[in-house]
Design a protein around this motif. Sequence first.
Motif, short mmCIF file in Angstrom:
data_model
loop_
_atom_site.label_atom_id
_atom_site.label_comp_id
_atom_site.label_asym_id
_atom_site.label_seq_id
_atom_site.Cartn_x
_atom_site.Cartn_y
_atom_site.Cartn_z
N PRO A 5 1.10 -1.32 0.28
CA PRO A 5 -0.10 -0.20 0.31
C PRO A 5 0.75 1.85 -0.47
N GLY A 6 0.65 2.55 -0.33
CA GLY A 6 1.20 3.81 -0.90
C GLY A 6 0.85 5.07 0.38
N PRO A 7 1.34 5.54 0.48
CA PRO A 7 1.87 6.44 -0.54
C PRO A 7 3.19 6.54 -0.34
N TYR A 8 3.91 7.01 -1.36
CA TYR A 8 5.43 6.33 -1.35
C TYR A 8 6.08 7.54 -1.39
N MET A 12 8.90 3.03 -4.30
CA MET A 12 8.22 1.62 -4.93
C MET A 12 8.65 0.83 -5.57
N VAL A 13 10.40 0.78 -5.58
CA VAL A 13 11.29 -0.21 -6.67
C VAL A 13 11.46 -1.12 -5.16
N LYS A 14 11.58 -1.08 -4.50
CA LYS A 14 11.22 -1.06 -3.14
C LYS A 14 10.13 -2.03 -2.39
N VAL A 39 7.71 -1.94 -10.90
CA VAL A 39 8.60 -1.69 -12.01
C VAL A 39 8.78 -0.82 -12.85
N LEU A 40 10.14 0.26 -12.73
CA LEU A 40 10.04 1.47 -13.34
C LEU A 40 10.96 1.90 -14.64
N VAL A 41 10.41 2.60 -15.44
CA VAL A 41 11.87 2.81 -16.02
C VAL A 41 11.71 4.97 -15.91
#
Length: 149
Positions: A66-69, A75-77, A81-83
């Motif tokens: 759950p967020g927020p981040y 978010m990666v932790k 998966v982010l570009v």
Amino acid sequence: MFWEDFKKFAIRGNVVDMAVGVVIGAAFGNIVKAIVDHLIMPPIGLLTGGIDFSRHYIMLKHPSGPGPYASPEEMVKAGAVLVQYGVVINNLVSFIIVAFCVFMIIRLMGKLHRTHEEAATTKDCPECAMSIPIKAVRCGHCTTELKTA
């Protein structure tokens, strides 16, 4: 035998010169980084309104928790998966600025070196290699006629 070969390798002049170059290069890198981070980037940040490209990304997979981040790293932790194209943009801009600073420093040193060379009062005769006045049109040692520039 192995240790003897290693000692010969480690004590050779080229290895020592390379080690000195690496140490001086690291120190020079710190100077350039300080110039970029503390003298060049603040005005650029002011001109761009403080845009932080490191927070620009494309999400390929949402985080599982759950967020927020607070940051893309969080978010990666959490499994996202982010570009992170913004990080690449930041690194490209930093590289260009660092390369420009290094270019300017090398150019300045080249000018200082050329100024030193221009102050020379003698030159070598191309025929006999003796030192003669820079304005000479004929060598006083071997009488070779010299080309005038």
